[in-house]
Design a protein around this motif. Structure first.
Motif, PDB file in Angstrom:
ATOM      1  N   PHE A  26      22.625  47.994  22.221  1.00  0.00           N
ATOM      2  CA  PHE A  26      22.165  49.120  22.063  1.00  0.00           C
ATOM      3  C   PHE A  26      21.265  49.340  20.492  1.00  0.00           C
ATOM      4  CE2 PHE A  26      25.966  47.017  20.358  1.00  0.00           C
ATOM      5  CZ  PHE A  26      25.949  47.214  18.633  1.00  0.00           C
ATOM      6  N   ASP A  27      20.875  50.129  20.767  1.00  0.00           N
ATOM      7  CA  ASP A  27      20.038  50.467  19.616  1.00  0.00           C
ATOM      8  C   ASP A  27      20.599  50.487  18.132  1.00  0.00           C
ATOM      9  OD1 ASP A  27      17.977  50.994  17.415  1.00  0.00           O
ATOM     10  OD2 ASP A  27      16.776  52.813  19.114  1.00  0.00           O
ATOM     11  N   SER A  51      22.808  55.482  22.645  1.00  0.00           N
ATOM     12  CA  SER A  51      22.327  54.400  21.689  1.00  0.00           C
ATOM     13  C   SER A  51      21.939  52.989  22.926  1.00  0.00           C
ATOM     14  CB  SER A  51      22.350  53.753  20.553  1.00  0.00           C
ATOM     15  OG  SER A  51      24.032  53.212  20.767  1.00  0.00           O
ATOM     16  N   HIS A 108      19.894  53.277  15.701  1.00  0.00           N
ATOM     17  CA  HIS A 108      20.355  55.067  16.042  1.00  0.00           C
ATOM     18  C   HIS A 108      20.924  55.150  14.698  1.00  0.00           C
ATOM     19  CE1 HIS A 108      22.949  58.398  18.076  1.00  0.00           C
ATOM     20  NE2 HIS A 108      21.998  58.337  19.141  1.00  0.00           N
ATOM     21  N   VAL A 150      25.689  54.653  15.127  1.00  0.00           N
ATOM     22  CA  VAL A 150      25.857  53.634  15.183  1.00  0.00           C
ATOM     23  C   VAL A 150      26.523  53.215  14.248  1.00  0.00           C
ATOM     24  CG1 VAL A 150      25.366  51.371  15.218  1.00  0.00           C
ATOM     25  CG2 VAL A 150      23.921  52.912  16.755  1.00  0.00           C
ATOM     26  N   ASP A 209      18.354  46.338  17.797  1.00  0.00           N
ATOM     27  CA  ASP A 209      18.543  45.801  19.101  1.00  0.00           C
ATOM     28  C   ASP A 209      19.922  45.212  18.859  1.00  0.00           C
ATOM     29  OD1 ASP A 209      18.119  43.960  21.049  1.00  0.00           O
ATOM     30  OD2 ASP A 209      16.275  45.552  20.598  1.00  0.00           O
TER      31      ASP A 209
END
Length: 164
Positions: A41-42, A99, A45, A48, A61
């Motif tokens: 996942f990023d 994300s 974002h 997050v 990431d």
């Protein structure tokens, strides 16, 4: 009314819903057999939520593994939270579905990759996805010795449906 049907956005929402349903089943019933997940996942974002030391270590990431030990798995329509073990230190994470870059279950050779375009500043523009893809991913090596699947991974190509 929009000028065209945004198939890319619809496809991405449907595939993220698939991930949501899989995680809800895992929450309710546990991971069956050799199933386990690699989720990339990023970390940039805005929704997050991870520990500062993880953000420093993974500024763009991060890939997490849900396999032997995970706790407090909670799923919403927008994302999921889970506590994972990092070197004997449990850490809570919140990962929005938007994300997620890849979702892989190597036990059955299943993988999703979410492509997005970037604007000139390098920001992801998930609202303007022109090239959604679901493709076969290189499955990372794991410590689990699973029997190879009897069939090849299912890959969906949208190229034949694209307007030329």
């Amino acid at each position: 009314m929009s000028q065209s049907i945004e198939y890319g956005n619809l496809m991405h929402r449907a595939l993220r819903r698939l991930i949501q349903e899989v995680l809800e089943d895992v929450r309710d019933n546990g991971l069956p057999g050799d199933h386990h997940f690699f989720i990339t996942f990023d970390t940039r974002h805005p929704e997050v939520n991870i520990a500062d030391w993880l953000m420093e270590r993974y500024p763009s990431d991060m890939t997490v593994v849900m396999q032997h030990w995970y706790d407090n798995l909670e799923i919403t329509n927008d994302g999921f939270s889970v506590t994972l073990n990092f070197g004997d230190a449990p850490e809570p994470l919140y990962i929005p579905f938007e994300s997620i870059k890849t979702f892989v279950d190597p036990s059955v050779e299943f993988g999703l990759r979410f492509e997005s375009q970037s604007d000139e500043d390098g920001e992801d523009l998930d609202e303007e996805i022109d090239d959604p893809t679901v493709e076969e991913l290189e499955i990372p090596e794991t410590e689990v010795e699973a029997e190879p699947a009897a069939t090849d991974a299912d890959v969906v190509s949208l190229d034949s449906f694209r307007k030329k």
